[in-house]
Enzyme design. Structure first.
Site, PDB file in Angstrom:
ATOM      1  N   CYS B 139      11.096  -0.627  -5.439  1.00  0.00           N
ATOM      2  CA  CYS B 139      10.234   0.145  -4.538  1.00  0.00           C
ATOM      3  C   CYS B 139       9.736  -0.704  -3.381  1.00  0.00           C
ATOM      4  O   CYS B 139       9.741  -0.272  -2.223  1.00  0.00           O
ATOM      5  CB  CYS B 139       9.066   0.727  -5.315  1.00  0.00           C
ATOM      6  SG  CYS B 139       8.238  -0.443  -6.396  1.00  0.00           S
ATOM      7  N   HIS B 219       1.548   0.592  -4.022  1.00  0.00           N
ATOM      8  CA  HIS B 219       1.536  -0.764  -3.490  1.00  0.00           C
ATOM      9  C   HIS B 219       1.050  -0.711  -2.039  1.00  0.00           C
ATOM     10  O   HIS B 219       1.328   0.257  -1.331  1.00  0.00           O
ATOM     11  CB  HIS B 219       2.950  -1.365  -3.462  1.00  0.00           C
ATOM     12  CG  HIS B 219       3.636  -1.457  -4.789  1.00  0.00           C
ATOM     13  ND1 HIS B 219       3.154  -2.209  -5.834  1.00  0.00           N
ATOM     14  CD2 HIS B 219       4.791  -0.907  -5.242  1.00  0.00           C
ATOM     15  CE1 HIS B 219       3.997  -2.123  -6.865  1.00  0.00           C
ATOM     16  NE2 HIS B 219       4.988  -1.334  -6.536  1.00  0.00           N
TER      17      HIS B 219
END
Lengths: 354, 354
Positions: B139, B219
């Site tokens: 990711c 994130h």
């Protein structure tokens, strides 16, 4: 067709709007926002007419390119019922406006009980006569009322004692606390939640103690109820399993907290990952003599939503609460029945292709 | 019709399954689970055929009342491509099985780059020839590759320096840390993320430093790129706005972090509240001389999902990556275009009734 408006398109308001929009006997006329933020955009994307809650802010919406259908006054003139979903305490400031328009109103549990003619829970409230306003009790009070009503009916409740470990804020409330602590809130015991349950169940003796934790997912209740009888653990589990707005989490499901609960809700296709039901850990349900113990989780963003829909019908029609509850459950899909439940209650759903 | 199987129906696997199921040119043959938990139930509820990833556990599924269609071996014989969504490192253990069945395989970024013939990002990878396996990068690497590719093409990248403040675990991973701390992870600098970007963009010079925070939402990347030219801030904003898998968060939207971002995603009807796009705070995009600065958030559960779909087409067909990307975006609805964006890029969507 009951014409409904939602004043305040925030955490609760947007969910009530969605829930009203899917009822066959209701029409969502529109929703209000105070500022042209992402929520206002989202309302338009969902096809809802947008009204400005504060008249002199209409220009801000125009500047942002968000088309509006009118002001709160316009909305109040166009609806049979207004559902006030403003932040706690703001409903009281809105009340004179609703009254000036003779618009029956539903308030949320963040307001004092005195704001409305009656407090409301579809499962647990007593007879409600001809009233002009209702107050849907808070998420925690809703969760406790749903649980205590069937226990009181089946066995009698001598005394309920509940510790509420409350979430600090909703997922979008980044400015809330506590951070890295669990704080008594209020430190005085009992908290207001017990008396609030008594606005719904006036004869149930319940003491509550409230904490606040640095989580955003759900509230957690540690419940003790001294019952009037001595049922077996299995009998209580079956009693609670029969309630449509209680979900007994099967032990084998591997669901261990709010994170997995909401993950499960999203997995089975629930919009926003919402849990309208009290979520009761089945293995926690234990009877020792007359003492019942259990843990339940309450999704603060969602559990009052079907109650608001039922409150609309109670205010605007003569439909019975049982019938309203059935309609709301059917339209929304309330009533989780896990395929992994003991006894395989849900197994037929595989055959039904659910 | 490309027949696809998903081995591992967890955080990534269930999203890849949903994404494959809505592609007009793909058929989701089935998904595997190792144990009969709520995820297995959810797969059945979504109508997916369930295969047992570990042969001798079939009885556990039968005991739980969950019907299975077969074992992993059966699934591998029935598909053109298997997407391995097992936990990091388990893909390496699965590889011999896929090879024994001659089934082309896609692995995730938790595996070493050497597991597959090539690493993959739909936007940023160079030419990929005739390969039998692909690895969709992680990711974070996906998020960085999508950002750096257009910058490198438009201006050249002299040097990129990124601090990654990573989420501690996914919302359902209740046993993860850190709790109440931000920890260097690893404490050595640079972290592996920079070299991983080089499996996609071999010529881009990028150093990364990685932290881990007690959050589960997304994130967060603090990005500095020293460019080969000196574009204006507005020019960079327009460049990035044109990328379909980058979403520029408008300042006026009132979106301040992962909580509101995911709330917005749910508001506009995204299943699971997923954000497939890099989410870049528009007002953070600033150019000082040759130095570009910005913040972006990456939804670790979702951003690799469209990339997996494109990886399937790259492995199984001759369709160009551009065409595949367009198909994937269209089928999923990738490409956020806020009505609140400067310039009103999204305003037409109101007229279109979106």
């Amino acid at each position: 067709m009951i014409r409904v408006g939602v004043n305040g398109y925030g955490t609760i308001g947007k969910r009530v709007a969605d829930a009203v929009a899917v009822q066959a006997d209701m029409e969502l006329v529109g929703v209000t926002k105070t500022s042209p933020d992402y929520g206002a955009e989202a309302a338009l994307r969902r096809g809802y007419d947008l009204y400005v809650a504060i008249d002199d802010r209409a220009d801000e919406f125009e500047d942002a390119g968000l088309g509006i259908a009118g002001t709160l006054d316009d909305l109040l003139d166009a609806v049979d019922v207004i559902v006030d979903c403003a932040p706690g305490g703001v409903g009281e400031r809105n009340r004179p406006t609703y009254e000036a328009h003779d618009t029956p109103a539903i308030y949320q549990g963040g307001e004092d009980a005195a704001i409305a003619d009656a407090s409301f829970n579809a499962r647990a409230s007593g007879e409600i006569g001809d009233v002009g306003s209702l107050r849907v009790v808070s998420c925690n009070t809703t969760g406790l009322s749903r649980l205590l009503a069937p226990l009181d009916e089946a066995y009698g409740v001598e005394k309920a004692r509940v510790t509420l470990v409350r979430r600090g804020g909703d997922p979008s409330e980044t400015d809330r606390g506590p951070i890295n602590d669990v704080v008594p809130d209020p430190a005085t015991v009992p908290s207001h939640h017990g008396p609030d349950v008594n606005t719904i169940l006036p004869d149930v003796d319940v003491d509550t103690a409230a904490l606040k934790a640095p989580v955003t997912g759900m509230h957690t209740h540690s419940v003790n109820v001294t019952l009037g009888g001595e049922p077996t653990t299995d009998e209580v589990r079956e009693l609670l399993r029969d309630e449509t707005r209680l979900f007994l989490i099967p032990e084998r499901a591997g669901i261990d907290g709010a994170g997995t609960l909401k993950d499960y809700a999203a997995d089975i296709g629930r919009d926003r990952g919402d849990l309208w039901e009290n979520c009761v850990w089945e293995e926690s349900i234990s009877v020792e003599g007359k003492d019942l113990y259990l843990f339940q989780n309450v999704h603060q963003e969602a559990d009052v939503v079907p109650e608001n829909v039922d409150a609309v019908r109670t205010l605007a029609t003569d439909i019975s609460r049982e019938e309203s509850t059935a309609r709301t459950n059917e339209a929304l899909g309330v009533g989780l029945d896990s395929l992994l439940s003991d006894g395989g209650a849900g197994r037929n759903q595989i055959a039904a292709g659910d």
